[in-house]
Design a protein around this motif. Structure first.
Motif, PDB file in Angstrom:
ATOM      1  N   ASP A   1     -19.237  36.864  43.106  1.00  0.00           N
ATOM      2  CA  ASP A   1     -20.406  37.568  42.376  1.00  0.00           C
ATOM      3  C   ASP A   1     -21.458  37.965  43.132  1.00  0.00           C
ATOM      4  O   ASP A   1     -22.202  38.996  43.007  1.00  0.00           O
ATOM      5  CB  ASP A   1     -20.966  36.627  40.904  1.00  0.00           C
ATOM      6  CG  ASP A   1     -19.888  36.389  40.100  1.00  0.00           C
ATOM      7  OD1 ASP A   1     -19.069  37.298  39.761  1.00  0.00           O
ATOM      8  OD2 ASP A   1     -19.888  35.298  39.334  1.00  0.00           O
TER       9      ASP A   1
ATOM     10  N   LYS B   1     -13.568  23.803  36.808  1.00  0.00           N
ATOM     11  CA  LYS B   1     -12.355  24.346  36.710  1.00  0.00           C
ATOM     12  C   LYS B   1     -11.460  24.728  37.924  1.00  0.00           C
ATOM     13  O   LYS B   1     -10.402  24.405  37.992  1.00  0.00           O
ATOM     14  CB  LYS B   1     -12.505  25.723  36.115  1.00  0.00           C
ATOM     15  CG  LYS B   1     -11.318  26.106  35.446  1.00  0.00           C
ATOM     16  CD  LYS B   1     -11.563  27.384  34.454  1.00  0.00           C
ATOM     17  CE  LYS B   1     -10.345  27.983  33.832  1.00  0.00           C
ATOM     18  NZ  LYS B   1     -10.522  29.061  32.933  1.00  0.00           N
TER      19      LYS B   1
ATOM     20  N   ARG C   1     -27.553  22.923  32.549  1.00  0.00           N
ATOM     21  CA  ARG C   1     -26.858  22.408  33.669  1.00  0.00           C
ATOM     22  C   ARG C   1     -27.666  21.748  34.742  1.00  0.00           C
ATOM     23  O   ARG C   1     -27.277  20.783  35.399  1.00  0.00           O
ATOM     24  CB  ARG C   1     -26.103  23.609  34.247  1.00  0.00           C
ATOM     25  CG  ARG C   1     -24.859  23.655  33.695  1.00  0.00           C
ATOM     26  CD  ARG C   1     -24.350  25.147  34.323  1.00  0.00           C
ATOM     27  NE  ARG C   1     -23.849  25.077  35.719  1.00  0.00           N
ATOM     28  CZ  ARG C   1     -23.178  25.717  36.180  1.00  0.00           C
ATOM     29  NH1 ARG C   1     -22.879  27.050  35.945  1.00  0.00           N
ATOM     30  NH2 ARG C   1     -22.735  25.546  37.487  1.00  0.00           N
TER      31      ARG C   1
HETATM   32  N1  UDP Z   1     -14.986  32.096  36.310  1.00  0.00           N
HETATM   33  C1  UDP Z   1     -13.637  32.396  36.330  1.00  0.00           C
HETATM   34  N2  UDP Z   1     -12.742  32.227  35.367  1.00  0.00           N
HETATM   35  C2  UDP Z   1     -13.203  31.233  34.226  1.00  0.00           C
HETATM   36  C3  UDP Z   1     -14.590  30.706  34.357  1.00  0.00           C
HETATM   37  C4  UDP Z   1     -15.398  31.156  35.321  1.00  0.00           C
HETATM   38  O1  UDP Z   1     -13.114  33.495  37.283  1.00  0.00           O
HETATM   39  O2  UDP Z   1     -12.327  30.986  33.447  1.00  0.00           O
HETATM   40  C5  UDP Z   1     -15.907  32.471  37.238  1.00  0.00           C
HETATM   41  C6  UDP Z   1     -16.928  33.358  36.653  1.00  0.00           C
HETATM   42  O3  UDP Z   1     -16.795  34.727  36.407  1.00  0.00           O
HETATM   43  C7  UDP Z   1     -17.881  33.126  38.007  1.00  0.00           C
HETATM   44  C8  UDP Z   1     -17.586  31.689  38.549  1.00  0.00           C
HETATM   45  O4  UDP Z   1     -16.281  31.532  38.152  1.00  0.00           O
HETATM   46  O5  UDP Z   1     -17.871  34.055  39.059  1.00  0.00           O
HETATM   47  C9  UDP Z   1     -18.558  30.504  38.315  1.00  0.00           C
HETATM   48  O6  UDP Z   1     -19.820  31.082  38.705  1.00  0.00           O
HETATM   49  P1  UDP Z   1     -20.751  29.738  38.493  1.00  0.00           P
HETATM   50  O7  UDP Z   1     -22.121  30.361  38.957  1.00  0.00           O
HETATM   51  O8  UDP Z   1     -20.993  29.357  37.220  1.00  0.00           O
HETATM   52  O9  UDP Z   1     -20.443  28.715  39.640  1.00  0.00           O
HETATM   53  P2  UDP Z   1     -21.108  27.604  40.544  1.00  0.00           P
HETATM   54  O10 UDP Z   1     -21.260  28.100  41.936  1.00  0.00           O
HETATM   55  O11 UDP Z   1     -22.358  27.345  39.774  1.00  0.00           O
HETATM   56  O12 UDP Z   1     -20.082  26.399  40.284  1.00  0.00           O
END
Ligand code: UDP
Length: 242
Positions: A193, A168, A226
């Protein structure tokens, strides 16, 4: 810019962390916009399966870095010299440190409501003097996007960190990069996070032993599907060539 290696068709720049920070600063000072992707095995596999995402990472991003033990292993297995891993979370920290020392401004976009603000507070604690000039959560409606872009541009930020998760965040950056004033655009997944204390990062010894994936799986078993991308990635690389 250093020649990229090709991992399953994805151009990944085998740079050191310092090399990446220097390159980003140099391009920023020259007024050039850089869309950075820190590509781990999961992202490289996503590129195999999603044509739109593949195009973004392979053709739109200017700097793709080897994030994760898998990407580094793959590069070396294919015969390239890969100096080190450049993890997204670590690059984000180095850029905040650069902001603290040089006054460059950063904007935090993404995460649940309040998380970007908590990450800003943590950054100020870790990097005194850091300039986080704006925050916005990542749960928005399409009709809010114009306002978010206006807020980012009005903040004067030179660096934009987008935490919406892959793919995204990259899709969003590709769509709006021409309207965005910051010169460094980077998707950072769950990094806010981690700063907000909502997610733990693997201990250093596990990172060094290439076991960060195991830690993430232990903490978030829901990631199992995943993470199946990892063994698939290893097999695909083993049967691929340079
Ligand atoms: N998130 C967001 N909006 C969305 C979907 C996800 O802000 O529509 C945020 C979610 O709160 C989290 C982050 O995107 O903080 C995704 O974290 P993830 O650990 O899945 O990411 P990765 O590091 O694995 O790409």
């Amino acid at each position: 810019m250093i020649q990229p290696m090709k991992i399953l068709g994805v151009p990944v720049h085998p740079m050191t962390m310092q090399g990446a920070v220097d390159e980003l600063e140099k391009r920023m000072l020259a007024g050039e916009q850089t869309f950075v992707v820190t590509a781990n095995a999961e992202i490289i596999m996503m590129c195999q399966e999603n044509a739109e995402y593949n195009k973004i990472v392979c053709e739109n991003a200017e700097l793709v870095l080897p994030d994760g033990a898998g990407a580094v292993w793959a590069g070396r297995h294919l015969g390239y010299t890969v100096p080190e891993r450049v993890a997204g979370f670590d690059l984000y920290n180095h850029l905040l440190d650069l902001s603290a020392h040089k006054g460059y401004k950063a904007y935090f976009f993404g995460g649940a409501p309040g998380v970007a603000e908590a990450a800003k507070t943590k950054s100020e604690e870790l990097y005194p003097g850091v300039q986080v000039v704006g925050c916005h959560n990542g749960y928005f409606k399409p009709e809010d996007e114009a306002e978010i872009i206006a807020d980012i541009n009005a903040s004067g930020a030179e660096m934009l960190f987008v935490a919406l998760g892959a793919p995204k965040q990259e899709i969003w950056l590709k769509k709006y990069r021409d309207q965005l004033k910051p010169r460094i655009l980077m998707g950072i997944g769950g990094s806010f996070d981690v700063f907000a204390g909502k997610m733990e990062r693997a201990p250093k010894w596990m990172q060094d032993a290439s076991l960060e994936w195991a830690f993430r799986l232990y903490k978030q078993p829901s990631r199992f599907m995943r993470m199946m991308a990892l063994p698939k990635f290893v097999l695909k690389v083993m049967f691929s060539s340079k």
